[in-house]
Design an enzyme around this catalytic site. Structure first.
Site, PDB file in Angstrom:
ATOM      1  N   SER B 124       0.812  -1.212   0.000  1.00 26.62           N
ATOM      2  CA  SER B 124       0.000   0.000   0.000  1.00 26.62           C
ATOM      3  C   SER B 124       0.850   1.269   0.000  1.00 26.62           C
ATOM      4  CB  SER B 124      -0.963  -0.039   1.192  1.00 26.62           C
ATOM      5  OG  SER B 124      -1.935   0.953   1.066  1.00 26.62           O
ATOM      6  N   ASP B 223     -10.176  -2.900  -5.875  1.00 29.24           N
ATOM      7  CA  ASP B 223      -9.575  -1.930  -4.952  1.00 29.24           C
ATOM      8  C   ASP B 223     -10.156  -0.541  -5.244  1.00 29.24           C
ATOM      9  OD1 ASP B 223      -7.915  -0.337  -3.414  1.00 29.24           O
ATOM     10  OD2 ASP B 223      -6.099  -1.444  -3.907  1.00 29.24           O
ATOM     11  N   HIS B 253      -8.907  -3.562  -1.320  1.00 29.20           N
ATOM     12  CA  HIS B 253      -7.580  -3.126  -0.876  1.00 29.20           C
ATOM     13  C   HIS B 253      -7.039  -4.004   0.256  1.00 29.20           C
ATOM     14  CE1 HIS B 253      -4.411  -0.098  -0.890  1.00 29.20           C
ATOM     15  NE2 HIS B 253      -4.422  -0.125   0.438  1.00 29.20           N
TER      16      HIS B 253
END
Lengths: 392, 318
Positions: B124, B223, B253
């Site tokens: 991320s 996502d 995500h």
């Protein structure tokens, strides 16, 4: 099994994708059952019709998988005279008596896929033994994670748990203890068995300390241990003032301490009083048994909600036909979350199934477990089912 | 029918983990975990795992277990001003703090552990940092990112529903709340992002154009925060055969949400690291990344993974 093996392939291999797709791989491990259990939005927010629709499809898929992978169940199914899997009504899917698990090893996966064989606590004789593979265990944990929202929306950092039972290192293969010990994978936890006065003193002090250190305290254990703790605190003059900052979660029933059982409202009132809870709604119960893969949680109205991947029916103990909603019967479950064995079971619990809108406002199916089956004839019915199966 | 029993005492832990503390000259400290395989076999390589924003070291337990089970030594760290045991508060986090932390750990690994070259796996937000670090440090042999941010401003706009980066400093709210719980001070973060060039998506592309190392980027097709096309634009796959995108169907995500998808991802990621470890540094060619990655040699069981998660949770401090 309801899930396909995860796949991974270059785009070009499958679809003849253009050169622009070079260097791209698609990994598709989706399964319908996992998509529901681990959905972003909780299952209990789905309308009842949608829950029914999803449940039927998942259970039918699970049935096909177990028939393909479990020869003993397939043989039993064929001899039962049930219709083809596509046509059989859910109510007519042949059920396995939980007694079968006391003497037969029933599984739908290869032996090397079994993580462990779990057993019941065996308080009423020979324990049941049930296999679980990785997918089944992950879905069991998912059933807990996905239903915790019926209790509250906690952040993992805010919560401390006291598990009134053995910790991870000491649970061995007793299913109830094993499930309780897994809470440590979700929240910061301390496990203590309240076996004597000294242990109860320690637990009482721990509860006070954790209430001071954490935003929320969860005490989880069988009701007789929770009652032991409350009575001990009363004797010691310990009165907590947890307000809204504690939840007491019971599981596992009274077992061999049935003589001490008190009515649920009285139990909740006693616990709420000793912990100084803002509401008796903070005292909840959950239900599970070694032969069932899904954990059922109570809402604030003290109704146990059943996720859509489990079909539950109360049945007439003589005919095994489902009785109406709100009527007493032998509890049976079709649990699509289990890939390790055909979790299509009839139990020796008497209970009631309700459907529609709950007092908590959520739509769905709920169960109330009333007592163990006492009729000799009914027990004989369950035993007979086991014998049918054993011959397979 | 044979009964195949396993008792708790027989459950092998997948990993042995030790904790180290990197003490900085200014008194702050970065906590580092070193996990290694239980077996005595020679190591395949060394990998550094960088957690996503707000992620804990123990949230990477499964990744560490998969890598260790297949012969890798794994280091994890908690950045400064982050959620775990290292110095500072999450509210003060900036991208440059994250970069400083990663640099410090890489220097420490070379200095204290003799790890001169290694692979980096970043998740991320830390992936955006890793893209920059990897473009500037030659000793990173390969980079694997998972739901890695390439367009910081666009991602933050989706996360918070507002493009705070467009606001003049005086009009910024003092804090924003991440995932309903975590308060982040805006002025420091936004100022750093503007002044150090973290914001523009084009910067990521420029940095990656400079990078020569192989990159495997895992993206989740559902996502809402990191879009597929953003990663594709940054990676420029058509001109970089040493790069690969692995697209996970059905995931958002949070890659750990669905364990079936997480398991498939960890298998692929571990295979990718095994393949990347075989790439000779400086000789990365189109053929360097095989069409498919090797299969795992060993896969941790549910019991191993939960044993490790619980052990690591116990090790962690609040």
């Amino acid at each position: 099994m309801t899930h396909a093996a995860p796949t991974s392939h270059p785009v070009g291999e499958e679809s003849g994708a253009a050169a622009a797709d070079a260097g791209v791989r698609i990994i598709d491990a989706r399964t319908a059952i996992d998509g529901l259990i681990f959905a972003e939005d909780p299952w209990y927010e789905l309308p009842l019709d949608r829950q029914r629709e999803l449940g039927e499809a998942l259970i039918r898929q699970a049935l096909r998988e177990h028939l393909a992978r479990c020869p003993a169940y397939r043989d039993y199914y064929e001899r039962s005279g049930a219709a083809e899997p596509e046509a059989v009504a859910l109510a007519d899917i042949p059920l396995v008596s939980t007694r079968v698990f006391k003497f037969a090893d029933l599984r739908s996966v290869e032996p090397e896929a079994v993580e462990r064989w779990y057993r019941s606590s065996g308080t009423s004789g020979q324990p049941s033994r049930v296999p679980r593979d990785r997918a089944s265990l992950e879905r069991m944990v998912g059933s807990v994670h996905g239903s915790v929202g019926l209790l509250a929306d906690w952040d993992e950092d805010e919560v401390a748990v006291i598990n009134l039972g053995p910790g991870r290192e000491r649970v061995e293969d007793v299913w109830f203890q094993y499930v309780m010990s897994l809470i440590e994978a979700l929240y910061w936890s301390e496990s203590r068995v309240p076996r004597d006065e000294a242990a109860l003193d320690e637990i009482s002090s721990l509860a006070q300390a954790l209430l001071a250190d954490y935003e929320h305290l969860i005490v989880v254990g069988p009701p007789f241990h929770v009652l032991d703790l409350c009575e001990h605190m009363e004797r010691r003059g310990v009165q907590l003032q947890a307000g809204e900052r504690a939840t007491i979660l019971t599981a596992g029933g009274w077992k061999r301490f049935g003589g001490r059982a008190i009515p649920k409202p009285q139990f909740r009132a006693a616990v709420a009083r000793r912990f100084g809870l803002a509401s008796e709604a903070q005292v909840r119960d959950v239900f599970n048994q070694v032969e069932l893969n899904t954990v059922l949680f109570e809402c604030e109205a003290h109704e146990k909600h059943v996720p859509p991947w489990v079909h539950v029916a109360a049945r007439d103990p003589e005919t095994l036909q489902p009785v109406g909603f709100g009527e007493e019967g032998m509890m049976s479950y079709l649990d699509a979350s289990c890939s390790a064995y055909p979790c299509f079971i009839v139990t020796e619990d008497v209970g009631i199934v309700r459907q529609g809108r709950c007092a908590c406002g959520r739509e769905g199916t709920r169960v109330e477990i009333l007592r163990r089956l006492e009729s000799r004839a009914a027990k004989g019915c369950a035993l007979k089912m086991g014998q049918i199966h054993a011959k397979g | 029918m044979p009964r195949d029993e396993k008792s708790e005492s027989e459950i092998p832990a997948a990993v042995t983990t030790e904790e180290s503390v990197l003490r900085l000259d200014d008194g702050r400290q970065i906590v580092i975990w070193h996990s290694r395989p239980q077996s005595e076999a020679p190591l395949r390589g060394t990998v550094l795992l960088a957690p996503g924003f707000c992620g804990r070291m123990y949230s990477l337990a499964a990744t560490a277990a998969y890598l260790c089970a297949n012969g890798f030594a794994v280091y994890r760290y908690d950045p400064l001003d982050h959620r775990g045991p290292s110095s500072g508060e999450l509210a003060d986090f900036t991208m440059s703090t994250g970069r400083f932390s990663m640099d410090q750990v890489l220097d420490w690994l070379a200095r204290e552990r003799g790890v001169e070259s290694l692979g980096v796996i970043a998740t991320s937000l830390s992936a955006r940092i890793a893209y920059r670090v990897a473009s500037e440090r030659a000793k990173i042999r390969y980079l694997v990112t998972a739901v890695g941010v390439t367009d910081l401003r666009a991602t933050l706009t989706r996360v918070f529903g507002v493009d705070h980066m467009a606001s003049p400093p005086a009009e910024l709210p003092p804090t924003v709340v991440f995932e309903d719980r975590h308060h982040i001070r805006t002025l420091g973060f936004a100022t750093d992002a503007h002044e150090r060039g973290w914001n523009p998506a084009a910067t990521t592309r420029v940095e990656l154009d400079r990078a020569t190392l192989p990159i495997v980027a895992f993206i989740a097709r559902d996502d809402d925060w990191v879009l597929e096309r953003e990663v594709e634009e940054a990676l420029d796959l058509a001109n970089h055969p040493e790069r690969r995108m692995c697209k996970l169907e059905g995931s958002g995500h949070n890659l750990a949400k669905n364990p079936r998808i997480a398991q498939a991802m960890l298998r692929e990621l571990t295979g990718a690291v095994m393949a990347l470890e075989n790439c000779t540094s400086g000789e990365v060619q189109r053929a360097a990344l095989p069409p498919s990655f090797p299969a795992l040699e060993r896969e941790p069981t549910f019991e191993m993974l939960t044993t490790q998660v619980i052990a690591e949770r116990r090790r962690s401090t609040r």
